[in-house]
Write a protein that holds these residues in place. Structure first.
Motif, PDB file in Angstrom:
ATOM      1  N   ASN A  54      -6.305  -5.965  -5.425  1.00  0.00           N
ATOM      2  CA  ASN A  54      -7.149  -4.838  -5.834  1.00  0.00           C
ATOM      3  C   ASN A  54      -8.065  -4.380  -4.707  1.00  0.00           C
ATOM      4  O   ASN A  54      -8.543  -3.249  -4.726  1.00  0.00           O
ATOM      5  CB  ASN A  54      -7.977  -5.221  -7.063  1.00  0.00           C
TER       6      ASN A  54
ATOM      7  N   ARG B 194       1.300   4.107  -3.163  1.00  0.00           N
ATOM      8  CA  ARG B 194       1.076   5.555  -3.050  1.00  0.00           C
ATOM      9  C   ARG B 194       2.292   6.343  -3.543  1.00  0.00           C
ATOM     10  O   ARG B 194       2.143   7.427  -4.112  1.00  0.00           O
ATOM     11  CB  ARG B 194       0.765   5.926  -1.601  1.00  0.00           C
TER      12      ARG B 194
ATOM     13  N   VAL C 182      -5.521  -2.227  -1.891  1.00  0.00           N
ATOM     14  CA  VAL C 182      -4.789  -1.038  -2.339  1.00  0.00           C
ATOM     15  C   VAL C 182      -5.763  -0.100  -3.041  1.00  0.00           C
ATOM     16  O   VAL C 182      -6.626  -0.544  -3.810  1.00  0.00           O
ATOM     17  CB  VAL C 182      -3.636  -1.417  -3.300  1.00  0.00           C
ATOM     18  N   GLU C 183      -5.621   1.202  -2.781  1.00  0.00           N
ATOM     19  CA  GLU C 183      -6.512   2.173  -3.421  1.00  0.00           C
ATOM     20  C   GLU C 183      -6.446   2.043  -4.938  1.00  0.00           C
ATOM     21  O   GLU C 183      -5.356   1.966  -5.517  1.00  0.00           O
ATOM     22  CB  GLU C 183      -6.123   3.598  -3.021  1.00  0.00           C
ATOM     23  N   PRO C 184      -7.601   1.985  -5.605  1.00  0.00           N
ATOM     24  CA  PRO C 184      -7.644   1.709  -7.040  1.00  0.00           C
ATOM     25  C   PRO C 184      -6.887   2.713  -7.907  1.00  0.00           C
ATOM     26  O   PRO C 184      -6.389   2.352  -8.979  1.00  0.00           O
ATOM     27  CB  PRO C 184      -9.144   1.719  -7.363  1.00  0.00           C
ATOM     28  N   GLN C 185      -6.763   3.955  -7.464  1.00  0.00           N
ATOM     29  CA  GLN C 185      -6.079   4.964  -8.283  1.00  0.00           C
ATOM     30  C   GLN C 185      -4.584   4.706  -8.390  1.00  0.00           C
ATOM     31  O   GLN C 185      -3.914   5.295  -9.239  1.00  0.00           O
ATOM     32  CB  GLN C 185      -6.336   6.376  -7.747  1.00  0.00           C
ATOM     33  N   TYR C 186      -4.057   3.832  -7.537  1.00  0.00           N
ATOM     34  CA  TYR C 186      -2.621   3.554  -7.565  1.00  0.00           C
ATOM     35  C   TYR C 186      -2.287   2.233  -8.260  1.00  0.00           C
ATOM     36  O   TYR C 186      -1.123   1.836  -8.324  1.00  0.00           O
ATOM     37  CB  TYR C 186      -2.056   3.511  -6.142  1.00  0.00           C
TER      38      TYR C 186
ATOM     39  N   ARG D 141       0.834  -1.205   0.000  1.00  0.00           N
ATOM     40  CA  ARG D 141       0.000   0.000   0.000  1.00  0.00           C
ATOM     41  C   ARG D 141       0.869   1.256   0.000  1.00  0.00           C
ATOM     42  O   ARG D 141       0.582   2.226  -0.711  1.00  0.00           O
ATOM     43  CB  ARG D 141      -0.936  -0.008   1.222  1.00  0.00           C
ATOM     44  N   ASP D 142       1.931   1.223   0.795  1.00  0.00           N
ATOM     45  CA  ASP D 142       2.820   2.388   0.879  1.00  0.00           C
ATOM     46  C   ASP D 142       3.548   2.610  -0.447  1.00  0.00           C
ATOM     47  O   ASP D 142       3.607   3.744  -0.954  1.00  0.00           O
ATOM     48  CB  ASP D 142       3.828   2.170   2.004  1.00  0.00           C
TER      49      ASP D 142
END
Length: 208
Positions: free
Chosen positions: A72, A50, A75-79, A46-47
Motif C-alpha cells: 500500500n 496503473r 503503489v498509488e492508493p487509487q489503483y 506499480r505498472d
C-alpha cells in the motif's frame, strides 16, 4: 470459474495455486518478504496497477499485514483494492505445524471464502465472459517467438524481461499473463528484433 479484471497479489506459490483454482486472473507472488528488496517486482506491480488495478490478498497474520502495508505504500492508493480473509484457526495440510499465530493463510481458505473476500474488496468480475487480459498473445506465440520450448528460450526470456524491467523469475505462464497486459504481438516482435540487433556482433572491420 470467475474472471477478475484486476491483478491479484498474494504472498506465495501455494496461495497462488489455491486462488488459481477459484478465479481466472493474473496472480503474482511477493515471495513473502522478498518483495522488500525486489525492485523489479515493485516496478512491475506499480505498472500493472496503473493499467489494470491491483488487489492485495495476504494472510491474516502479522507477516501478511506487514506485506500489505508495504504494498500500500509503494503503489498509488487509487489503483489498490484490499481483500481480507478471516483469521481462522487451523493448519494447512502440507504443514507439520500451524503458523506462529495459529491461523490459516490464503492457501487454507475455502473457495467461497476467497470469492467473498474479493467481492468485499470490490473486485471487477467479468461475468460477460470477456477475458481479463487485454492482449491476444498465447503460449503458441511464445513458442513461435523463441521464448519457450527451445534451448535458448530461457536466455531470451531473461533478456526480454530485463528490457521490459520485469522480474527475472517469472514463469513462462506468468510472463504470458504480464505480456498480455503490457504489450501486443507486433510490439513484442519489434522489441525482440531490437534486442537481436543490439546483441548482434559488429561485422564491420578495419580495411587498413
Amino acid at each position: 470459474m470467475k474472471q477478475v479484471k484486476e491483478v491479484i497479489v498474494v504472498e506465495g506459490r501455494y496461495d497462488k495455486n489455491t486462488l488459481s483454482q477459484v478465479v481466472d486472473a493474473t496472480i503474482l507472488c511477493t515471495d513473502g518478504f522478498g518483495i522488500f528488496k525486489n525492485r523489479a517486482l515493485q516496478a512491475t506491480l506499480r505498472d500493472l496497477a496503473r493499467r489494470r488495478g491491483l488487489i492485495i490478498l495476504t494472510d491474516a497474520d502479522g507477516a501478511g499485514g506487514v506485506i500489505r502495508g508495504f504494498l500500500n505504500g509503494i503503489v498509488e492508493p487509487q489503483y489498490i483494492k484490499n481483500a481480507y480473509i478471516p483469521a481462522l484457526p487451523g493448519r494447512e495440510k502440507r504443514k507439520s505445524a500451524p503458523s506462529k499465530e495459529g491461523t490459516l493463510g490464503v492457501e487454507g481458505m475455502r473457495p467461497e471464502t476467497l470469492l467473498n473476500a474479493l467481492r468485499n474488496a470490490g473486485a471487477t468480475f467479468l461475468d460477460g465472459g470477456a477475458s481479463p487480459r487485454c492482449g491476444t498473445l498465447t503460449a503458441a506465440d511464445l513458442y513461435q517467438l523463441g521464448l519457450s520450448g527451445k534451448p535458448e528460450s530461457a536466455a531470451r526470456r531473461r533478456a526480454l524481461q530485463s528490457r521490459l524491467s520485469l522480474p527475472p523469475n517469472l514463469s513462462s505462464r506468468q510472463l504470458l499473463q504480464v505480456l498480455n497486459i503490457v504489450t501486443t504481438r507486433p510490439e513484442l516482435e519489434a522489441l525482440l528484433a531490437e534486442g537481436q540487433s543490439a546483441d548482434a556482433p559488429d561485422t564491420d572491420t578495419d580495411s587498413r
